[in-house]
Motif scaffolding. Structure first.
Motif, mmCIF file in Angstrom:
data_model
loop_
_atom_site.group_PDB
_atom_site.id
_atom_site.type_symbol
_atom_site.label_atom_id
_atom_site.label_comp_id
_atom_site.label_asym_id
_atom_site.label_seq_id
_atom_site.Cartn_x
_atom_site.Cartn_y
_atom_site.Cartn_z
ATOM 1 N N LEU A 162 -25.648 37.606 -17.603
ATOM 2 C CA LEU A 162 -25.643 36.175 -17.316
ATOM 3 C C LEU A 162 -25.373 35.938 -15.835
ATOM 4 O O LEU A 162 -24.764 36.769 -15.153
ATOM 5 N N SER A 163 -25.790 34.795 -15.333
ATOM 6 C CA SER A 163 -25.514 34.433 -13.951
ATOM 7 C C SER A 163 -24.004 34.229 -13.779
ATOM 8 O O SER A 163 -23.274 34.028 -14.764
ATOM 9 N N PRO A 164 -23.487 34.258 -12.546
ATOM 10 C CA PRO A 164 -22.061 33.999 -12.335
ATOM 11 C C PRO A 164 -21.594 32.667 -12.918
ATOM 12 O O PRO A 164 -20.512 32.595 -13.514
ATOM 13 N N THR A 165 -22.407 31.625 -12.794
ATOM 14 C CA THR A 165 -22.021 30.319 -13.333
ATOM 15 C C THR A 165 -21.932 30.357 -14.851
ATOM 16 O O THR A 165 -20.956 29.874 -15.449
ATOM 17 N N GLU A 166 -22.948 30.910 -15.498
ATOM 18 C CA GLU A 166 -22.936 31.012 -16.951
ATOM 19 C C GLU A 166 -21.847 31.960 -17.437
ATOM 20 O O GLU A 166 -21.256 31.765 -18.507
ATOM 21 N N SER A 167 -21.567 32.980 -16.647
ATOM 22 C CA SER A 167 -20.526 33.937 -17.019
ATOM 23 C C SER A 167 -19.148 33.280 -16.997
ATOM 24 O O SER A 167 -18.319 33.508 -17.889
ATOM 25 N N ARG A 168 -18.913 32.438 -16.006
ATOM 26 C CA ARG A 168 -17.633 31.723 -15.944
ATOM 27 C C ARG A 168 -17.486 30.799 -17.154
ATOM 28 O O ARG A 168 -16.408 30.715 -17.766
ATOM 29 N N LYS A 169 -18.552 30.120 -17.524
ATOM 30 C CA LYS A 169 -18.520 29.255 -18.699
ATOM 31 C C LYS A 169 -18.235 30.069 -19.957
ATOM 32 O O LYS A 169 -17.504 29.624 -20.847
ATOM 33 N N PHE A 170 -18.809 31.264 -20.034
ATOM 34 C CA PHE A 170 -18.605 32.137 -21.185
ATOM 35 C C PHE A 170 -17.122 32.496 -21.305
ATOM 36 O O PHE A 170 -16.534 32.444 -22.400
ATOM 37 N N ILE A 171 -16.500 32.860 -20.193
ATOM 38 C CA ILE A 171 -15.076 33.220 -20.201
ATOM 39 C C ILE A 171 -14.217 32.033 -20.608
ATOM 40 O O ILE A 171 -13.277 32.170 -21.397
ATOM 41 N N LEU A 172 -14.539 30.867 -20.107
ATOM 42 C CA LEU A 172 -13.766 29.678 -20.448
ATOM 43 C C LEU A 172 -13.901 29.332 -21.932
ATOM 44 O O LEU A 172 -12.942 28.862 -22.558
ATOM 45 N N ARG A 173 -15.091 29.575 -22.494
ATOM 46 C CA ARG A 173 -15.255 29.361 -23.939
ATOM 47 C C ARG A 173 -14.404 30.341 -24.738
ATOM 48 O O ARG A 173 -13.799 29.983 -25.755
ATOM 49 N N MET A 174 -14.347 31.574 -24.271
ATOM 50 C CA MET A 174 -13.504 32.562 -24.935
ATOM 51 C C MET A 174 -12.037 32.161 -24.866
ATOM 52 O O MET A 174 -11.279 32.329 -25.813
#
Length: 280
Positions: free
Chosen positions: A258-270
């Motif tokens: 995932l892109s850095p932006t999408e990756s950050r969103k993924f972590i926040l969802r976790m």
């Protein structure tokens, strides 16, 4: 030619030197460990372990001792050198750690755990304990691992790109609060200018690094080395051809992430899925 004199008989090994200086300052002040502990409000057994080199304690302890003795940051400086000293790590990692300390840029793929450079103390303690470390050895290795984070701090910090397998974010700690703090730390790290963080989702499918943690270091002389590790073996790779082939594999894996932006969103969802501590 005059004979060269020994300037000091103190140890040149950072951890032992810190212990010697802490003990010497107390003895010169003429107080016992218990008296010093009462004056500082710290546990006397912790101060005793500092003097015996069994633990480095926290930076707050070093700062408190500096203030108490009027040593103007001297002990904190020794503490920082001791924490960052690569000889604290087991022999098989020492050359790698020396190279990591001089790297001008770093990039990594992590299979199932956050990279050591991004681990909190809570994560490091639980994961190292799971590997069988106990007592003073455990605390020493926790201090050594978390001390590595200084490589990524400050205005001149080296750039670091990391690809985290989704498994890293799905393999939680037993300590829920420590796991929350680790995810929060990853989220904060992903927002820092010198850190680029990607998440490789399970949906990306099979790839060339599925079971191998891989770290690349670009050194000041322009060369690149790699360190690969699995559950039973670690290897430092310096031969140019092998490093280049491994680098191409890493690039292919990064392109799946995932892109850095999408990756950050993924972590926040976790992070949202982690239960908050009960206030009762």
């Amino acid at each position: 030619m005059p004979q060269r004199r020994t300037v000091t008989s103190r140890s040149q090994e950072p951890r032992q030197r810190f212990a010697e200086e802490v003990k010497s300052l107390r003895e010169k002040s003429g107080v016992s460990l218990r008296q010093l502990a009462d004056q500082l409000g710290w546990d006397w057994s912790t101060l005793g372990k500092l003097e015996r080199g069994q633990t480095l304690g926290s930076p707050e302890v070093a700062q408190a001792l500096d203030q108490h003795y009027g040593t103007q940051g001297f002990l904190l400086t020794l503490w920082e050198l001791a924490v960052a000293d690569p000889t604290q790590f087991k022999e098989q990692y020492r050359r790698y750690m020396l190279l990591e300390a001089e790297a001008v840029s770093l990039w990594q793929y992590s299979v199932s755990a956050p990279p050591g450079l991004l681990q909190t103390a809570g994560y490091a303690r639980e994961s190292l304990a799971a590997g069988g470390l106990l007592g003073d050895e455990l605390e020493q290795q926790v201090e050594a691992r978390t001390g590595r984070r200084k490589l990524l701090e400050g205005e001149d910090a080296s750039p670091f790109r990391v690809v985290l397998s989704e498994a890293v974010l799905r393999t939680s700690l037993k300590d829920g609060q420590a796991w929350r703090e680790q995810l929060e730390h990853l989220g904060e790290a992903s927002d820092r200018q010198n850190i680029t963080l990607h998440v490789l989702a399970f949906s990306a499918g099979p790839h060339g690094l599925m079971s191998t943690d891989t770290m690349f270091l670009r050194l000041s002389n322009g060369s690149t080395v790699a360190y690969v590790e699995n559950d039973v073996h670690g290897e430092l790779i310096e031969e140019t051809g092998r490093v280049e082939r491994l680098h191409r594999t890493y690039d292919a894996v990064r392109d799946l992430a995932l892109s850095p932006t999408e990756s950050r969103k993924f972590i926040l969802r976790m992070l949202e899925e982690v239960p908050c501590e009960s206030s009762t």
